[in-house]
Design a protein around this motif. Sequence first.
Motif, mmCIF file in Angstrom:
data_model
loop_
_atom_site.group_PDB
_atom_site.id
_atom_site.type_symbol
_atom_site.label_atom_id
_atom_site.label_comp_id
_atom_site.label_asym_id
_atom_site.label_seq_id
_atom_site.Cartn_x
_atom_site.Cartn_y
_atom_site.Cartn_z
ATOM 1 N N ARG A 62 -23.937 -42.434 4.503
ATOM 2 C CA ARG A 62 -22.795 -43.083 3.728
ATOM 3 C C ARG A 62 -21.482 -42.185 3.875
ATOM 4 O O ARG A 62 -20.332 -42.399 4.226
ATOM 5 C CB ARG A 62 -22.842 -43.430 2.343
ATOM 6 N N LYS A 63 -22.014 -40.620 3.784
ATOM 7 C CA LYS A 63 -20.967 -39.743 3.775
ATOM 8 C C LYS A 63 -20.397 -39.569 4.976
ATOM 9 O O LYS A 63 -19.064 -39.333 5.313
ATOM 10 C CB LYS A 63 -21.495 -38.525 3.179
ATOM 11 N N TRP A 69 -14.594 -42.771 9.236
ATOM 12 C CA TRP A 69 -13.630 -43.741 9.486
ATOM 13 C C TRP A 69 -12.296 -43.377 8.312
ATOM 14 O O TRP A 69 -11.265 -44.255 8.302
ATOM 15 C CB TRP A 69 -13.963 -45.165 8.774
ATOM 16 N N ARG A 70 -12.376 -42.282 7.954
ATOM 17 C CA ARG A 70 -11.178 -41.804 7.276
ATOM 18 C C ARG A 70 -9.978 -41.540 8.117
ATOM 19 O O ARG A 70 -10.051 -40.833 9.172
ATOM 20 C CB ARG A 70 -11.393 -40.395 6.267
ATOM 21 N N GLY A 74 -1.179 -37.691 8.600
ATOM 22 C CA GLY A 74 -0.528 -37.224 9.485
ATOM 23 C C GLY A 74 -0.764 -37.802 10.958
ATOM 24 O O GLY A 74 0.010 -37.543 11.909
ATOM 25 N N GLN A 75 -1.718 -38.717 11.109
ATOM 26 C CA GLN A 75 -2.218 -39.055 12.378
ATOM 27 C C GLN A 75 -1.854 -40.526 12.548
ATOM 28 O O GLN A 75 -2.388 -41.388 13.432
ATOM 29 C CB GLN A 75 -3.754 -38.874 12.500
ATOM 30 N N GLU A 76 -0.765 -40.998 12.009
ATOM 31 C CA GLU A 76 -0.379 -42.468 12.010
ATOM 32 C C GLU A 76 0.418 -42.671 13.345
ATOM 33 O O GLU A 76 1.282 -41.882 13.810
ATOM 34 C CB GLU A 76 0.577 -43.107 10.906
#
Length: 76
Positions: A62-63, A69-70, A74-76
Motif C-alpha cells: 500500500r505504501k 501514484w503520488r 511542481g511536476q504539473e
Amino acid sequence: MDTAQTICDVATRGHEQKGLTGAVGGVLRQIPPTVVKPLIVASEATSNLLGGMRNQIRPDARKEACLKWRTDDGQE
C-alpha cells in the motif's frame, strides 16, 4: 425484498397508466438494473478482499502504491 417491491410498484403504475403493455414494459425496464447491481456489488467486494489479502501478504504494497501514484505540485 426491495427489488421485488420495486418491480411490483412499476408494474402497478404501468398497468394503471397504459394497461397490460405498460405493466410489461415497466417490468422489462427494471430487469437490467436488477441483474447488474449484484454484479457491481460482488466485484467491489472481490476487489476489497483481494486488496486486503495483498496488504496482509505484502504490508509495504500500500505504501509503495501511494508513493507510485503520488504527484508533486511542481511536476504539473
